[in-house]
Design an enzyme around this catalytic site. Structure first.
Site, PDB file in Angstrom:
ATOM      1  N   TYR A  46       0.862  -1.182   0.000  1.00 15.55           N
ATOM      2  CA  TYR A  46       0.000   0.000   0.000  1.00 15.55           C
ATOM      3  C   TYR A  46       0.898   1.231   0.000  1.00 15.55           C
ATOM      4  CZ  TYR A  46      -4.427   2.410   0.577  1.00 15.55           C
ATOM      5  OH  TYR A  46      -5.520   3.203   0.374  1.00 15.55           O
ATOM      6  N   LYS A 101     -21.252 -19.729  -9.151  1.00 14.87           N
ATOM      7  CA  LYS A 101     -20.549 -19.664 -10.435  1.00 14.87           C
ATOM      8  C   LYS A 101     -19.109 -19.199 -10.227  1.00 14.87           C
ATOM      9  CE  LYS A 101     -21.411 -19.904 -14.965  1.00 14.87           C
ATOM     10  NZ  LYS A 101     -22.302 -20.863 -15.641  1.00 14.87           N
ATOM     11  N   GLU A 143     -24.787 -13.885 -17.254  1.00 15.98           N
ATOM     12  CA  GLU A 143     -25.386 -15.062 -16.624  1.00 15.98           C
ATOM     13  C   GLU A 143     -26.859 -14.818 -16.309  1.00 15.98           C
ATOM     14  OE1 GLU A 143     -24.817 -19.004 -15.423  1.00 15.98           O
ATOM     15  OE2 GLU A 143     -23.303 -17.638 -16.212  1.00 15.98           O
ATOM     16  N   ASP A 144     -27.695 -15.760 -16.712  1.00 15.62           N
ATOM     17  CA  ASP A 144     -29.105 -15.782 -16.302  1.00 15.62           C
ATOM     18  C   ASP A 144     -29.824 -14.480 -16.629  1.00 15.62           C
ATOM     19  OD1 ASP A 144     -28.638 -18.320 -15.451  1.00 15.62           O
ATOM     20  OD2 ASP A 144     -28.542 -17.848 -13.332  1.00 15.62           O
ATOM     21  N   ASP A 169     -25.095 -19.090 -20.512  1.00 20.41           N
ATOM     22  CA  ASP A 169     -26.342 -19.817 -20.740  1.00 20.41           C
ATOM     23  C   ASP A 169     -26.483 -20.197 -22.204  1.00 20.41           C
ATOM     24  OD1 ASP A 169     -27.505 -19.394 -17.991  1.00 20.41           O
ATOM     25  OD2 ASP A 169     -27.239 -17.328 -18.626  1.00 20.41           O
ATOM     26  N   GLY A 203     -34.750 -20.180 -27.142  1.00 24.86           N
ATOM     27  CA  GLY A 203     -34.235 -19.148 -26.258  1.00 24.86           C
ATOM     28  C   GLY A 203     -32.724 -19.080 -26.348  1.00 24.86           C
ATOM     29  N   ALA A 204     -32.101 -18.626 -25.275  1.00 22.28           N
ATOM     30  CA  ALA A 204     -30.652 -18.420 -25.278  1.00 22.28           C
ATOM     31  C   ALA A 204     -29.902 -19.690 -25.654  1.00 22.28           C
ATOM     32  CB  ALA A 204     -30.208 -17.919 -23.911  1.00 22.28           C
ATOM     33  N   ASN A 295     -33.889 -28.729 -16.549  1.00 23.95           N
ATOM     34  CA  ASN A 295     -33.695 -29.115 -15.149  1.00 23.95           C
ATOM     35  C   ASN A 295     -34.801 -28.517 -14.292  1.00 23.95           C
ATOM     36  OD1 ASN A 295     -31.605 -30.812 -14.202  1.00 23.95           O
ATOM     37  ND2 ASN A 295     -30.062 -29.343 -14.891  1.00 23.95           N
ATOM     38  N   ASN A 325     -22.342 -27.225 -17.949  1.00 27.17           N
ATOM     39  CA  ASN A 325     -21.544 -26.098 -18.436  1.00 27.17           C
ATOM     40  C   ASN A 325     -20.187 -25.972 -17.761  1.00 27.17           C
ATOM     41  OD1 ASN A 325     -24.019 -25.647 -19.629  1.00 27.17           O
ATOM     42  ND2 ASN A 325     -24.010 -23.442 -19.268  1.00 27.17           N
TER      43      ASN A 325
END
Length: 398
Positions: A46, A101, A143-144, A169, A203-204, A295, A325
């Site tokens: 520092y 994650k 994500e999501d 995803d 979708g994705a 799922n 994933n």
């Protein structure tokens, strides 16, 4: 265990439940990489020592790559609108997933990650926020975030940033699905160029799976949403779906319902959460391939799928051939970071899938078309393949 975890173990509202016990205080903490045992070390880490590093970076911003954690850290960005199978639960409720994650990034890829849950669902606000956060990170893992917004957010961030942007995803699922399908086709004696594939869900994940299969040489693909097969005769398609229709069902004139395109199909990939009636499953080609990835309830339960298919995969860990994933995203980012890549290309994704598929080798069987996430060879294989592909695609800076 962190101090927060110890303090909360005996008193939290769901004490005694092992899931909640594990989550007390969260699943992460910050750990220093340098020792601070006295004033000399403090003065280096520092003030006043750190000022010299700051001045060096101010004079040459590329020094960030040498003297900060930036090149090894990912921002995990979510708005909480499409969390697991829970849907739109908001940013606060999404945090346990984003923490998880981050732990997976570290455990399976040696990549540090910071979960960031944004209190907005506005496309412009998400993009502008991430752009302003980007100097603190070496890559962005989206994500999501629900479709179709996720497509625009990812595409526009890729245009504006010179670091990897990756919507897991979409692309994590796609990479692992391609790896598994590569081996399933080999096991059943099929060729990618002639196999008939049905993808239920636009979708994705569905869009990304279709795109990577096209990149890998699959030609005959029908993608379905709730209204049926995506094709150019429909006038209700988003721009993303319309473009996909031209590259998939239009090529072979596929039209109609799930029942129409499943008759005689070689491969079914479900990423929709719906249920496929047995009579439709039974209409597929002999020795078919069924991936029910929803799922916790697959579109085709393995017990039913095995009555008609030779190879079956799910997204669940309690059945063989889990499409997980975690086989992909840690190694993909690790490989991208190793070469200071400016992006994650289609070639890098296909390379990751190819590397995963190759790990199965001679052990290939109906119950083993994809390696386990705990196979110690996985991170290195994906990392090396992605780094090499980054160099080949011209996005590596070192």
């Amino acid at each position: 265990m962190s101090c927060a975890s110890i303090a909360g173990m005996a008193s939290h509202p769901h004490s005694g439940d092992p899931v909640f016990d594990l989550h007390v205080g969260g699943k992460m903490e910050t750990v220093s990489t340098v020792a601070l045992t006295g004033p000399d070390e403090l003065s280096l880490a520092y003030t006043p020592g750190v000022a010299r590093v700051c001045e060096a970076i101010a004079a040459d911003p590329s020094m960030t790559q040498h003297y900060t954690w930036v090149p090894n850290v990912v921002a995990i960005v979510s708005d909480g609108t499409a969390v697991l199978g829970l849907g739109d639960i908001g940013p606060a409720a999404a945090m346990p997933v984003m923490e998880g994650k981050a732990v997976l990034f570290k455990q399976f890829g040696g990549v540090d990650a910071v979960p960031i849950c944004l209190d907005t669902t506005d496309v412009e606000e998400i993009i502008e926020t991430v752009v302003r956060l980007a100097p603190s990170f070496g890559g962005i893992n989206l994500e999501d975030i629900s479709a179709p917004r996720c497509f625009e957010i990812e595409a526009r961030l890729k245009e504006r940033l010179d670091i990897p942007v990756f919507h897991d995803d979409q692309h994590g699922t796609a990479v692992v699905a391609l790896a598994a399908l590569t081996n399933a086709l080999r096991l059943t004696g099929r060729d990618a160029a002639t196999a008939r594939v049905v993808i239920q869900g636009a979708g994705a994940a569905g869009v990304a799976v279709a795109r990577i299969l096209l990149e890998a040489g699959v030609r005959d693909i029908a993608v379905l949403d709730r209204q049926g097969v995506l094709n150019s005769e429909r006038h209700d398609l988003t721009a993303v779906k319309a473009a996909l229709a031209r590259d998939t069902a239009d090529v072979f004139g596929r039209r109609g319902t799930l029942a129409d395109v499943m008759a005689g199909a070689d491969v079914y990939i479900g990423v929709s959460g719906g249920q496929v009636p047995e009579e439709i499953v039974a209409s597929m080609a002999p020795e078919s391939i069924i991936f029910g990835l929803a799922n916790p309830t697959p579109e085709v339960h393995p017990d039913l799928a095995h009555k008609y298919a030779r190879v079956v995969a799910t997204g669940r860990s309690d059945f063989p051939n889990q499409i997980n994933n975690v086989l992909a995203f840690p190694g993909i980012f690790r490989g991208a970071f190793d070469v200071h890549a400016t992006a994650i290309t289609e070639g890098m994704k296909v390379a990751a899938a190819t590397a995963l598929a190759a790990l199965v080798g001679d052990a290939l069987s109906e119950d083993l078309i994809i390696p386990s996430p705990f196979d110690p060879r996985v991170p290195g294989a994906v990392r090396e393949a992605v780094a090499a592909a980054a160099r080949a695609d011209g996005v590596a800076r070192r």
